[in-house]
Scaffold this active site. Structure first.
Site, short mmCIF file in Angstrom:
data_model
loop_
_atom_site.label_atom_id
_atom_site.label_comp_id
_atom_site.label_asym_id
_atom_site.label_seq_id
_atom_site.Cartn_x
_atom_site.Cartn_y
_atom_site.Cartn_z
N ASN A 34 0.86 -1.18 0.00
CA ASN A 34 0.00 0.00 0.00
C ASN A 34 0.90 1.24 0.00
OD1 ASN A 34 -1.92 -1.97 0.66
ND2 ASN A 34 -3.05 -0.55 1.95
CA CA Z 1 -6.89 -2.41 3.94
#
Ligand code: CA
Ligand code: CTP
Length: 228
Positions: A34
Site C-alpha cells: 500500500n
Molecule cells: Ca486495507
C-alpha cells in the site's frame, strides 16, 4: 544520546504503534504494497514518547526515519508485523497507523521471475493477511485498554469508518479522506475525523505533526481519566 522525558502524563505506560507500509514479496526483487510514507505513524510515536510513554514502534519499510527514543522493531510483511506486535504485548494502548497490505502473494517465487519473451505472463495468487487491528481489539487476554485504528477512505468516509470501528472492535478510529485530490497521501498535512464511543469530531486540516500532538494528548487524557 538525546535526552527524552521520563516524566509526563504517559510515563509508566507502554504503547505499541504500527507504522508504514508492509511489503509482500512476489519474488526476491518485487513486491506489492500500500502507499504509505510512514509520516503520520512516526509523528504519533514521537509525540507519545514526548509525553513520557515507552513506545514499541513496529514499522514496515517507511520513507521517513523512526523517531528518537522509541524501541524500533523493523518488519517487512504483515505476518511479521503481527508477530512483532504480539511479542511487544502487554501494552496499555495500541495505535495501528500502518498501511498493512490486505493480501500477500501465496505463490511467491523463491527465484527471480524472468521475462521469457513467450507472451505468457506470471499469474499471481493471493491469500488474505491477518488483520492486526481486529486481532488485537478482540484479544481475550492482554487486550490493551485503548486500541486506536485508522481508516483511510476515498468515499463515504464517515460511514465506512464507523462500520470499520464496529467490525474491528477498536475503541477509536481516526478516519481520513485520501482521495488523490486531497493531496493527503504523501503530503505533510492531514484532515481527520476522530470517532469514539461518544461520537465524532472533525478536526481542521493540520500538519501531520499537529494531528499527532493532539491525538497523543487525547490518548494521555483518556488513559488518565478512563471514565471520561
Ligand atoms: Ca486495507
Ligand atoms: N489494519 C491492520 N491489519 C490489516 C489491515 C488493516 O491492522 N491486515 C489496520 C490498519 O492499520 C488501520 C485499520 O486496520 O488501523 C484500517 O485499515 P484499512 O485498510 O482502512 O481497513 P480494512 O479493514 O483493510 O478495509 P479496506 O477494505 O477498506 O482496506
Amino acid at each position: 544520546v538525546v535526552a527524552l522525558p521520563s516524566r509526563g502524563p504517559l510515563s509508566g505506560r507502554h504503547i505499541i504503534v504500527t507504522s508504514g507500509p508492509t511489503h509482500e514479496p512476489i519474488d526476491p526483487v518485487r513486491y506489492i504494497a500500500n502507499r504509505s510514507s510512514g509520516q503520520q505513524g512516526t509523528a504519533i510515536a514521537a509525540e507519545l514518547r514526548k509525553l513520557g510513554a515507552r513506545v514499541s514502534f513496529v514499522t514496515g519499510p517507511a520513507e521517513v526515519p523512526p523517531p528518537e527514543g522509541v524501541e524500533v522493531i523493523a518488519v517487512t510483511t504483515a505476518r511479521e508485523m503481527r508477530d512483532a506486535v504480539e511479542a511487544a504485548l502487554p501494552a496499555d494502548a495500541a495505535v495501528m497507523a500502518a498501511a498493512v497490505a490486505d493480501w500477500r502473494v501465496s505463490n511467491a517465487s523463491a527465484q527471480k521471475i524472468k521475462k521469457d519473451g513467450s507472451g505468457q505472463f506470471p499469474v499471481l495468487e493471493f491469500a488474505e493477511n491477518p488483520d492486526i487491528l481486529a486481532w488485537i481489539s478482540k484479544l481475550a487476554k492482554d487486550r490493551p485498554h485503548l486500541v486506536v485504528g485508522f481508516a483511510a477512505e476515498t468515499d463515504d468516509v464517515l460511514h465506512h469508518a464507523q462500520q470499520k470501528r464496529q467490525r474491528k472492535g477498536c475503541d477509536w478510529i481516526v478516519a481520513n479522506d485520501v482521495s488523490p485530490s486531497t493531496g493527503i497521501m504523501g503530503g505533510h498535512e492531514n484532515a481527520v475525523i476522530l470517532i469514539t464511543a461518544e461520537g465524532t469530531e472533525s478536526w481542521p486540516r493540520l500538519e501531520k505533526t499537529e494531528v499527532a500532538r493532539r491525538l497523543a494528548e487525547r490518548i494521555a487524557n483518556k488513559m488518565n481519566n478512563p471514565a471520561q
